[in-house]
Design an enzyme around this catalytic site. Structure first.
Site, PDB file in Angstrom:
ATOM      1  CG  HIS A  23      42.070  34.724  42.675  1.00 53.95           C
ATOM      2  ND1 HIS A  23      41.641  36.226  43.169  1.00 53.95           N
ATOM      3  CD2 HIS A  23      41.579  33.998  41.578  1.00 53.95           C
ATOM      4  CE1 HIS A  23      41.259  35.826  41.968  1.00 53.95           C
ATOM      5  NE2 HIS A  23      41.195  34.942  40.893  1.00 53.95           N
ATOM      6  CB  CYS A  76      34.624  28.609  33.933  1.00 56.26           C
ATOM      7  SG  CYS A  76      34.666  30.839  34.231  1.00 56.26           S
TER       8      CYS A  76
END
Ligand code: PEP
Ligand code: MG
Length: 756
Positions: free
Chosen positions: A360, A676
């Site tokens: 992330h 995505c």
């Protein structure tokens, strides 16, 4: 044999430098195996030669001087064959090379084993004996095992040598990592150590010795008080015997000379944390080498105590350190929350030892347009502190203290890159379309307040993925329905009129909530995403309700469910969603704002769901392919494991085949198809995806303009032909190089590498 092996590896682990490691190896091996010669040759890949670096038994004057070509002698043969070579009479072998005055010809029996780390030959370890004889089988396996064990240590010290080589006496060498956010940077490294660890403290000098000594005295005093308080607090909670640990700590702190020893190091001009590290390191070494297991175990206590003193020394959070202009932030782990905490203005690149291109922090770096490298090869990153570095995040390489000419070349590339980015920004307002005018929806993945503004200004056609768990991670407990409604409201209004895909909670794997720990042994194959929320309908329903409430009066909501692997899961999700929808509809009594039925879909990221797509498509409005996980599960490769970075590639033929199969099925059934995963952020992959049939890609905001430029230079037909052409190849490298060629032919190489 096992004991002999562990004795040697333990001794090696305490060595200070590479030469000590090598000397320990040759001396210990000759002693333990009772052989007359043991030598280590290390590979010099710049010269294509092996260098004799340590020997027990051969003429010492050749150590460090004897160079043997990669294709010469028995050593060269071991290196070439990448397997052990065992000879009764070395002299009779055709590859035997006579070397004047090394005294090797006296030895007949020969056993050489290669030292290999991650497929790269680092050197050769060999033993020799005067008599003509064969070594025993367990001697051979001993040497093979030792070579495998030391390979990591040697690769580590090889990288360390690159870091220490201030004068760059060698050709420019790099340390490799995983490219996580493209770009190049030239600056000065700042090593940060958020989880206080004495071993990661960098060597820094101080101008004010007295001030450092005062800080040390205060920190030790404070540690004493803390230990006393801790001991008091624990009274009645733990046994007196356990509580005596705190007394033991106090005694170590008081022990004659500890504070003095640290002060002496400060007097040499070091800042207090480093002085503490040096002294503690010495004591740790002594404890760890003790035979008595009880005393050996005390090393942990000393380390723990040192970290406490360190905490008091540094007092403030390490991120409060001033970050000067052109800082390259280096850390063992850079997390998304760290990025949220530090002022990013002066940071020009990020380098993290842990993590991957889909972790992330990497996703955030990409969104913010900061070059980043993750999964750096194991090396002492604290020693990078204050070093001038070049970061090439296209190739995933850092260069430490390179020469002036090299820096100049990269500074030029940085300038070119900045001009290029400005040039790309000019096209931001133009529609996202291919050369022949076919519209392609380019969306952004945005989940963090820090990249939201960038997302809004990126020229995106909407938000293709809002990872709702990021907002959950920033709370101390599960956020209430009201809190969640507010968060979703902001994002829906921020992109009013454009579609926004909110993904329901996707925790597990590498994403943990501080207040709801999941302790799976195999987290990526465990309790993740929808598996958790289905087991906790009370959490799932509150989230559905909050999302729906936030969407009152709006038509731009899409909801996506992560980690669907069976149709039963989907049926249950639909049931809960319908329940929440009915409730909000019923509660919406004044009817001022209309509740529109949102588009409902899944993130397709588990291969089993691909094989039930037909049934799934009957229940959903769209499919959004999550390539980050789909690749992980298809290739059986942990997306965060840097050792396997070559396997985790979106150009693997099997990955492309499954992506095409999904696209074909969605087209046949008329189901909307999106993608995505991070793959969409790669301009090279984006043209391929359009060619396969994808028309909506969601990516990091920082990469949107590059993808936009790439697709605007090809017609759909050209991309289809290109996809057809490359999909017959059987390796990812071939596919990638062909795509690169196609980009270069159109002058688009600058989109995927440094410079134009
Ligand atoms: C994916 O798996 O591709 C994805 C988009 O989700 P995440 O990276 O959050 O797992
Ligand atoms: Mg995923």
């Amino acid at each position: 044999m096992f004991e002999k092996l562990s004795k040697i590896t333990q001794a090696i682990s305490l060595a200070d430098n590479q030469q000590q490691v090598l000397d320990l190896i040759v001396n210990n091996v000759s002693k333990e195996l009772n052989v007359e010669v043991c030598s280590v040759y290390l590979a010099n890949h710049d010269l294509n030669q092996f260098v004799l670096m340590a020997s027990f038994g051969l003429n010492q004057k050749h150590v460090g001087k004897l160079h043997i070509d990669f294709n010469a002698g028995l050593v060269g043969l071991v290196g070439q064959r990448e397997e052990p070579i065992h000879l009764q009479s070395a002299k009779s072998h055709p590859a035997f090379q006579f070397i004047e005055d090394i005294n090797e010809e006296e030895f007949s029996a020969y056993l050489g084993v290669p030292i290999i780390h991650q497929r790269k030959i680092l050197g050769v370890l060999c033993i020799q004996q005067r008599d003509e004889r064969r070594f025993e089988l367990d001697e051979e396996t001993f040497l093979i095992t030792l070579a495998a064990q030391i390979s990591a240590v040697l690769s580590y010290s090889e990288l360390d040598a690159i870091i220490s080589d201030e004068k760059q006496s060698r050709p420019v060498r790099c340390i490799n990592g995983i490219p996580a956010s493209s770009g190049v940077a030239v600056g000065v490294a700042k090593a940060v150590f958020p989880n206080l660890d004495i071993n990661s403290i960098p060597q820094r000098k101080t101008d004010d010795v007295q001030a450092e000594i005062k800080k040390l005295n205060r920190a030790i005093k404070r540690t004493h008080i803390q230990l006393k308080n801790m001991s008091n607090r624990m009274k009645g909670l733990i046994s007196d015997q356990e509580r005596s640990l705190f007394d033991a700590y106090q005694q170590i702190l008081d022990s004659a000379g500890l504070e003095d020893e640290i002060e002496q190091q400060i007097q040499k001009g070091f800042w207090a944390p480093y002085a503490l590290r040096v002294v503690i390191g010495k004591h740790l070494k002594a404890f760890r080498s003790m035979e008595d297991p009880y005393l050996r175990e005390r090393a942990h206590d000393i380390e723990d105590l040192a970290n406490r003193v360190l905490g008091n020394l540094l007092k403030k959070n390490s991120f409060e350190v001033e970050l000067v202009a052109n800082t390259i932030l280096v850390a063992e782990t850079i997390t998304a929350s760290m990025l949220a905490e530090i002022p990013l203005d002066n940071i020009i690149a990020l380098v993290s030892q842990k993590g991957s291109s889909t972790s992330h922090a990497a996703i955030l770096a990409k969104a913010l347009g900061i070059p980043a490298i993750m999964g750096l090869e194991p090396c002492q990153i604290n020693r990078l502190d204050e070093k001038t570095m070049v970061v090439d995040a296209y190739n995933g390489q850092i260069y430490v203290s390179p020469d002036k000419a090299f820096i100049k070349r990269y500074k030029k590339l940085v300038k070119e890159e900045q001009r290029f980015v400005k040039d790309l920004a000019k096209e931001q307002r133009k529609p996202n379309q291919t050369k022949d005018g076919t519209s392609v929806k380019l969306m952004v993945n945005s989940s963090h307040p820090i990249d939201f503004l960038k997302a809004q200004n990126s020229g995106a056609d909407g938000i293709g993925l809002f990872r709702s768990e990021i907002a959950f991670m920033q709370q101390q407990q599960f956020p209430s329905e009201e809190t969640q409604t507010q968060i979703y409201e902001n994002i829906l209004s921020g992109f009013d009129g454009l579609p926004v895909t909110i993904r329901t909670l996707d925790i597990g794997g590498d994403k943990q909530l501080p207040y709801f720990k999941i302790n799976d042994e195999n987290p990526f194959l465990g309790w993740r995403g929808v598996r958790v929320t289905l087991d906790h309908p009370e959490i799932f329903l509150v989230q559905f309700r909050a999302i729906l409430k936030a969407s009152l009066g709006k038509k731009n909501l899409r909801i996506a469910i992560p980690m669907i692997s069976t149709v039963e899961e989907l049926y249950e999700c639909c049931r809960l969603f319908n329940q929440a929808f009915a409730e909000i509809e019923e509660e919406n009594t004044d009817g001022k704002l209309i509740l529109h039925r949102p588009q409902f879909g899944i993130i397709l990221e588990v291969p089993s769901a691909v094989f039930q797509l037909e049934e799934i498509m009957k229940r959903v409005d769209f499919i959004s392919v999550g390539t980050n996980d789909l690749i992980q599960y298809l290739m059986a490769v942990d997306r965060n494991n840097m050792k396997l970075k070559n396997l985790y590639s979106h150009f693997q033929p099997s990955v492309l085949k499954i992506l095409k199969q999904i696209a074909d099925q969605c087209r046949a059934s008329g189901t909307d198809l999106h993608l995505c995963g991070e793959m969409a952020s790669d301009p090279l992959a984006a043209i391929l995806l359009i060619g396969i049939g994808y028309r909506e890609l969601s990516m990091s905001a920082g990469n949107l303009s590059k993808v936009k430029r790439a697709i605007s230079r090809f017609t759909v037909k050209e991309m289809q032909q290109l996809a057809q052409q490359v999909m017959v190849y059987q390796t990812d490298s071939k596919i990638q190089s062909e795509l690169l060629k196609a980009m270069d032919d159109r002058g688009l190489g600058g989109l995927v590498r440094a410079g134009r």
